[in-house]
Design a protein around this motif. Structure first.
Motif, mmCIF file in Angstrom:
data_model
loop_
_atom_site.group_PDB
_atom_site.id
_atom_site.type_symbol
_atom_site.label_atom_id
_atom_site.label_comp_id
_atom_site.label_asym_id
_atom_site.label_seq_id
_atom_site.Cartn_x
_atom_site.Cartn_y
_atom_site.Cartn_z
ATOM 1 N N THR A 31 -12.434 183.371 45.297
ATOM 2 C CA THR A 31 -12.354 182.675 44.014
ATOM 3 C C THR A 31 -13.366 181.537 43.980
ATOM 4 O O THR A 31 -13.878 181.095 45.004
ATOM 5 N N TYR A 43 -15.447 189.796 39.301
ATOM 6 C CA TYR A 43 -15.346 191.064 40.017
ATOM 7 C C TYR A 43 -15.946 192.170 39.164
ATOM 8 O O TYR A 43 -16.276 191.955 37.987
ATOM 9 N N ILE A 82 -3.548 192.531 38.342
ATOM 10 C CA ILE A 82 -3.919 191.649 39.447
ATOM 11 C C ILE A 82 -2.830 190.614 39.715
ATOM 12 O O ILE A 82 -2.526 190.285 40.865
ATOM 13 N N TRP A 118 -8.683 192.245 43.462
ATOM 14 C CA TRP A 118 -9.196 192.528 42.112
ATOM 15 C C TRP A 118 -9.185 194.028 41.831
ATOM 16 O O TRP A 118 -8.924 194.438 40.699
#
Length: 300
Positions: A31, A43, A82, A118
């Motif tokens: 992140t 992503y 996610i 992801w």
């Protein structure tokens, strides 16, 4: 930078602050730096393998999401998957009331839902990289691959190297990994492009069948298969067949004997249906700080 926003509403208890805290301490997440209020990442979206930047903030009953490109139904579904917001979690509290051990974990981590990779593709590559390595070192190796082979995208004025899609690594050399691991990753790239290593497929078949198919992929053993299905595809009701660390946590929490066989843990998890994945995640999350130096053990 133009962004496109939409809301995701949780069904059942959800705490974005708990999610943010978990992600900030999860080396595999890749992140962007957080200000304590916003979760930012980028992503290659699974439905088209094109890069996208995402920023999440808390909103009443869920989260507010901003993306760097228009978010159609497929992208919205991916972001929901996610953060396990695609699952109706209203019945999870009932499962905890029937199991006081699990219930105590729910009370200690209210509203924490499983946070997924992801994509299952990234989960599978992570599972290969982390084998015989620490999570910290594996995270650095994964980031180097992103910087060398991935696209660059700007999220809230910060540039981010996106982990490359499977087509980019299909014939790539020089990943900085042992030759065997690089060969496995190329095989996983083929599986992703063939539609096997995708959330849609893995959640369309029974969990036991999905785990069996995953274990047939290069470099994927029982532990990695469970990781890909549960933390990659976000299957809410799967239980890994062989995960020594989870079994150790359950053995201690429930007072099971040291020689308890895998079938005893599987039997224990039956009472967690239809949230076996969620319950397993909570047991691991409760001891997350101790996992930073864990190493993968699978050789396949």
């Amino acid at each position: 930078m133009t962004t496109h926003g939409f809301a995701l509403t949780a069904r059942g208890t959800f705490d974005f602050a708990a999610t943010l805290r978990f992600v900030e301490e999860w080396p595999a997440a890749s992140t962007l730096p957080s200000d304590g209020r916003t979760l930012r990442f980028a992503y290659c979206a699974e439905h088209d393998w094109l890069p996208v930047g995402v920023a999440l903030t808390a909103a009443p009953g869920g989260v507010w999401v901003e993306t760097t490109r228009p978010a159609g139904p497929a992208l919205r579904a991916e972001v929901a998957r996610i953060f396990s917001l695609d699952v109706d979690g209203t019945g999870f509290a009932k499962v905890g009331r029937a199991d006081p051990v699990l219930g105590s974990l729910q009370a200690a981590h209210p509203g924490l839902r499983p946070v997924c990779f992801w994509t299952p593709w990234e989960a599978a590559v992570w599972a290969v990289i982390v084998q015989r390595s620490s999570m910290v070192i594996a995270a650095k190796l994964k980031q180097r691959i992103a910087e060398k082979f991935g696209a660059r995208i700007v999220v809230d004025d910060t540039e981010h190297a996106v982990f490359p899609p499977p087509v980019t690594l299909l014939d790539a050399d020089g990943l900085g990994l042992p030759a065997q691991k690089e060969e496995w990753i190329r095989g996983l790239a083929r599986a992703a492009l063939d539609g096997i290593l995708t959330s849609e497929y893995l959640r369309s078949v029974p969990p036991e069948e999905a785990l069996a198919e995953l274990k047939a992929l290069p470099g994927v053993g029982p532990f990695s298969a469970g990781l890909i299905l549960i933390r990659g595809a976000g299957a809410p009701d799967a239980f890994p067949g062989d995960e020594p660390r989870l079994f150790g946590l359950l053995r201690e929490a429930y007072g099971l004997p040291e020689d308890a066989p895998p079938r005893e843990f599987k039997k224990l998890a039956e009472s967690w249906r239809p949230f076996r994945s969620w319950a397993s995640f909570l047991f691991r999350a409760a001891t997350y700080h101790d996992r930073e130096t864990d190493t993968g053990q699978e050789q396949r």
